[in-house]
Design a protein around this motif. Structure first.
Motif, mmCIF file in Angstrom:
data_model
loop_
_atom_site.group_PDB
_atom_site.id
_atom_site.type_symbol
_atom_site.label_atom_id
_atom_site.label_comp_id
_atom_site.label_asym_id
_atom_site.label_seq_id
_atom_site.Cartn_x
_atom_site.Cartn_y
_atom_site.Cartn_z
ATOM 1 N N ARG A 434 6.969 -49.696 -56.322
ATOM 2 C CA ARG A 434 5.633 -50.173 -56.678
ATOM 3 C C ARG A 434 5.281 -51.466 -55.969
ATOM 4 N N LEU A 435 6.274 -52.290 -55.687
ATOM 5 C CA LEU A 435 6.080 -53.517 -54.912
ATOM 6 C C LEU A 435 6.769 -53.373 -53.563
ATOM 7 N N GLU A 436 6.102 -53.837 -52.529
ATOM 8 C CA GLU A 436 6.662 -53.713 -51.184
ATOM 9 C C GLU A 436 7.796 -54.694 -50.940
ATOM 10 N N SER A 437 7.790 -55.807 -51.630
ATOM 11 C CA SER A 437 8.826 -56.826 -51.424
ATOM 12 C C SER A 437 9.084 -57.551 -52.745
ATOM 13 N N VAL A 438 10.170 -58.281 -52.767
ATOM 14 C CA VAL A 438 10.522 -59.096 -53.923
ATOM 15 C C VAL A 438 10.897 -60.488 -53.433
ATOM 16 N N ASP A 439 10.389 -61.498 -54.102
ATOM 17 C CA ASP A 439 10.605 -62.878 -53.695
ATOM 18 C C ASP A 439 11.863 -63.407 -54.388
ATOM 19 N N THR A 440 12.983 -63.412 -53.666
ATOM 20 C CA THR A 440 14.239 -63.897 -54.255
ATOM 21 C C THR A 440 14.211 -65.413 -54.474
ATOM 22 N N ASP A 441 13.451 -66.135 -53.664
ATOM 23 C CA ASP A 441 13.330 -67.580 -53.885
ATOM 24 C C ASP A 441 12.647 -67.866 -55.224
ATOM 25 N N ALA A 442 11.635 -67.067 -55.547
ATOM 26 C CA ALA A 442 10.957 -67.228 -56.841
ATOM 27 C C ALA A 442 11.903 -66.869 -57.985
ATOM 28 N N LEU A 443 12.752 -65.866 -57.787
ATOM 29 C CA LEU A 443 13.733 -65.513 -58.819
ATOM 30 C C LEU A 443 14.717 -66.652 -59.041
ATOM 31 N N ALA A 444 15.079 -67.355 -57.981
ATOM 32 C CA ALA A 444 16.031 -68.459 -58.102
ATOM 33 C C ALA A 444 15.457 -69.616 -58.901
ATOM 34 N N GLU A 445 14.131 -69.748 -58.941
ATOM 35 C CA GLU A 445 13.492 -70.830 -59.685
ATOM 36 C C GLU A 445 13.410 -70.535 -61.184
ATOM 37 N N LEU A 446 13.718 -69.308 -61.586
ATOM 38 C CA LEU A 446 13.688 -68.955 -62.994
ATOM 39 C C LEU A 446 14.962 -69.421 -63.692
ATOM 40 N N SER A 447 14.987 -69.308 -64.997
ATOM 41 C CA SER A 447 16.159 -69.714 -65.761
ATOM 42 C C SER A 447 17.196 -68.596 -65.761
ATOM 43 N N CYS A 448 18.301 -68.846 -66.462
ATOM 44 C CA CYS A 448 19.377 -67.852 -66.530
ATOM 45 C C CYS A 448 18.956 -66.589 -67.264
ATOM 46 N N ASP A 449 17.798 -66.585 -67.925
ATOM 47 C CA ASP A 449 17.290 -65.353 -68.535
ATOM 48 C C ASP A 449 17.091 -64.259 -67.491
ATOM 49 N N ALA A 450 16.894 -64.654 -66.227
ATOM 50 C CA ALA A 450 16.636 -63.682 -65.160
ATOM 51 C C ALA A 450 17.926 -63.097 -64.589
ATOM 52 N N TYR A 451 19.082 -63.534 -65.078
ATOM 53 C CA TYR A 451 20.352 -63.124 -64.474
ATOM 54 C C TYR A 451 20.567 -61.610 -64.473
ATOM 55 N N PRO A 452 20.349 -60.874 -65.571
ATOM 56 C CA PRO A 452 20.595 -59.425 -65.519
ATOM 57 C C PRO A 452 19.781 -58.718 -64.439
ATOM 58 N N ALA A 453 18.524 -59.090 -64.279
ATOM 59 C CA ALA A 453 17.694 -58.454 -63.259
ATOM 60 C C ALA A 453 18.179 -58.819 -61.858
ATOM 61 N N VAL A 454 18.570 -60.065 -61.653
ATOM 62 C CA VAL A 454 19.073 -60.482 -60.338
ATOM 63 C C VAL A 454 20.365 -59.743 -60.005
ATOM 64 N N ARG A 455 21.238 -59.583 -60.986
ATOM 65 C CA ARG A 455 22.476 -58.838 -60.755
ATOM 66 C C ARG A 455 22.183 -57.389 -60.385
ATOM 67 N N ARG A 456 21.210 -56.810 -61.070
ATOM 68 C CA ARG A 456 20.834 -55.430 -60.746
ATOM 69 C C ARG A 456 20.259 -55.318 -59.341
ATOM 70 N N LEU A 457 19.449 -56.310 -58.955
ATOM 71 C CA LEU A 457 18.885 -56.299 -57.605
ATOM 72 C C LEU A 457 19.979 -56.427 -56.557
ATOM 73 N N ALA A 458 20.968 -57.292 -56.806
ATOM 74 C CA ALA A 458 22.060 -57.460 -55.852
ATOM 75 C C ALA A 458 22.896 -56.192 -55.719
ATOM 76 N N ASP A 459 23.016 -55.411 -56.786
ATOM 77 C CA ASP A 459 23.834 -54.194 -56.761
ATOM 78 C C ASP A 459 23.087 -52.991 -56.208
ATOM 79 N N GLU A 460 21.766 -52.929 -56.420
ATOM 80 C CA GLU A 460 21.030 -51.703 -56.113
ATOM 81 C C GLU A 460 20.090 -51.809 -54.918
ATOM 82 N N ALA A 461 19.845 -52.989 -54.395
ATOM 83 C CA ALA A 461 18.907 -53.130 -53.276
ATOM 84 C C ALA A 461 19.475 -52.463 -52.024
ATOM 85 N N THR A 462 18.656 -51.655 -51.375
ATOM 86 C CA THR A 462 19.084 -50.972 -50.148
ATOM 87 C C THR A 462 18.894 -51.847 -48.918
#
Length: 499
Positions: A434-462
């Motif tokens: 649904r989104l063409e890109s994801v801003d990992t820098d913006a994810l890094a500015e979030l709190s540790c609440d974002a950790y599960p999604a970041v872990r999933r992105l690191a494991d599943e991103a092609t």
């Protein structure tokens, strides 16, 4: 005949400090001795939750032992305790700071309403009650904590004892300095020890002074508010009679003047809706209007401006209600009509703004600013609906419903864990296309609440670049969790540490 009402305070009788006051004073000081580390110099984690819950619990016991019927006002402490518990639930420091400030206001209002010192128990005079709760009651007994701490069980003052101890220590300063100097000259090891202490002394003194300042000032204000409310001091300050008199004097402008001042903006709104109806309503269908080929420009432009217009409309409604001259104390029919029209216009603006924001989110994902402003504009829309009902039904308890609405939205804000929601939405939208890109820098500015999604992105991103960046963000979150002090622990940090 003189119709002037005298609201001057009568002299307050001298109050004795009981053992209960002394115990509460010492407990308050002990609690606020932890304030610097538990709240001010922390990420508002577990200890902050325990601090506020302890404050509510101690205050409830003191009020109950002082004869205050707590059952008269249970809504505010329940909301306050729930907000306090939210500090442990999320890792978003920005959100927790706003919630903490709101929780302090709720605590001060609870003391006022529970003790029967508010002008109106149904929140009709909430603005005035807030001023009394925050400024009148705490400062009216600012020094009470010192007197309460220096009282023994039978009421005799211990101030003289404290004074003699202070003078004794003061007299010992000069001979102590002389003896220390002689011992430094006599022994090299002792000289090195004193030298090391001297190097650290300025920093230590500064740290102690800061902690002492916050402990003394905040504990004095808190105990002052407790004692003033228990004794019901200054009952004529911002009372119902003085507020009604102020309202009557304020509502003195001719209705024609008020209506004439409020009409031009409505004309502008009418022209706006008539000429731009198709342009702005395109967002409801997720379509771009003719002549526009840029989603970002269409979705972004005007959202915050429309939010600002809605806030201005709320101010105009308040002014029309406050300054239009009343007949027999009732708001004129014309003022009610103007308030309804402004509220309906604001609802239209908020609907357009929300639709544009949803379109923007669908194309470019979520950010904190987009989520926070959307929640705020939705809350504002609910308040406008309540305002319309109030103008049509005079008996409708607008302020009570408004307090409940704001409290519910504050709980949503506190427990929403929006950083986790933002990260999860953006990562899911990117992974399913649904989104063409994801801003990992913006994810890094979030709190540790974002950790599960970041872990999933690191494991599943092609995309190897996205996966690499996501892994770097994941490691940064893990490092943050490892270095976090235990007293700042919350659910997000505990989950990361557990892995």
């Amino acid at each position: 005949m003189d119709n002037t009402v005298n609201f001057s305070e009568t002299p307050q009788p001298k109050r004795e400090y009981t053992r209960r006051d002394g115990v509460m004073a010492w407990l308050t000081v002990a609690l606020f001795a932890c304030f610097f580390d538990a709240v001010l110099n922390s990420n508002l984690g577990l200890c902050s939750s325990l601090f506020m819950l302890a404050l509510y619990g101690m205050s409830a016991v003191y009020l109950r032992k002082s004869g205050v019927a707590l059952k008269n006002m249970l809504f505010l402490p329940v909301v306050g305790c729930m907000l306090s518990a939210s500090f442990f639930f999320t890792d978003n420091t920005t959100a927790k700071l706003l919630v903490f400030c709101f929780d302090v206001l709720i605590y001060a209002l609870w003391l006022l309403y529970a003790s029967g010192n508010a002008a109106d128990p149904d929140f009709d005079t909430l603005w005035y009650d807030s001023l009394k709760a925050l400024f009148v009651m705490p400062f009216s007994s600012l020094y009470a904590i010192f007197f309460a701490m220096c009282r023994s069980k039978n009421g005799k003052s211990r101030a003289k004892l404290a004074l003699w101890v202070f003078l004794g220590v003061l007299l010992a300063v000069i001979p102590t300095v002389i003896v220390t100097g002689l011992l430094i000259s006599a022994d090299g090891g002792f000289e090195a020890l004193v030298g090391n202490l001297g190097d650290r002394l300025p920093e230590t003194v500064s740290d102690v002074f800061v902690r002492l300042f916050f402990c003394v000032s905040l504990s004095a204000l808190t105990f002052g508010a407790l004692r003033s409310n228990v004794l019901r001091l200054y009952p004529r300050s911002l009372c119902r009679e003085s507020i009604e008199l102020h309202r009557e004097r304020r509502a003195a402008l001719p209705a024609a003047l008020v209506y004439a001042a409020a009409t031009p903006m409505l004309i502008v709104y009418l022209v706006f809706f008539a000429t731009q109806f198709a342009y702005f309503t395109s967002a409801f269908a997720s379509l771009l209007p003719s002549g526009v080929d840029n989603y970002a420009e269409f979705a972004r432009r005007g959202f915050f401006e429309l939010c600002a217009v809605s806030v201005i409309n709320a101010v105009v409604m308040l002014c029309v209600s406050s300054f239009a001259k009343r007949n027999g104390g009732e708001k004129p029919l014309g003022a009610r009509i103007y308030c309804v029209v402004y509220a309906v216009a604001s609802l239209c603006f908020t609907g357009i703004a929300i639709s544009k924001m949803l379109l923007y989110i669908a194309k470019f994902g979520l950010t904190r600013l987009r989520v926070y402003t959307t929640v705020f504009i939705v809350m504002l829309a609910v308040l406008f609906v309540l305002a319309v009902i109030r103008q049509l039904v005079r008996s409708f308890p607008f302020m009570k419903c408004a307090v409940v609405t704001v409290s519910l939205f504050s709980l949503l804000f506190a427990f929403g864990r929006f950083d986790g929601f933002i990260a999860d939405y953006n990562v899911s939208a990117y992974l399913d296309g649904r989104l063409e890109s994801v801003d990992t820098d913006a994810l890094a500015e979030l709190s540790c609440d974002a950790y599960p999604a970041v872990r999933r992105l690191a494991d599943e991103a092609t995309d190897p670049v996205v996966a690499k960046n996501a892994m770097a963000v994941r490691k940064a979150f893990e490092l943050k969790a490892k270095t976090r002090r235990s007293c700042d622990a919350n659910i997000s940090v505990i989950q990361i540490k557990g892995e």
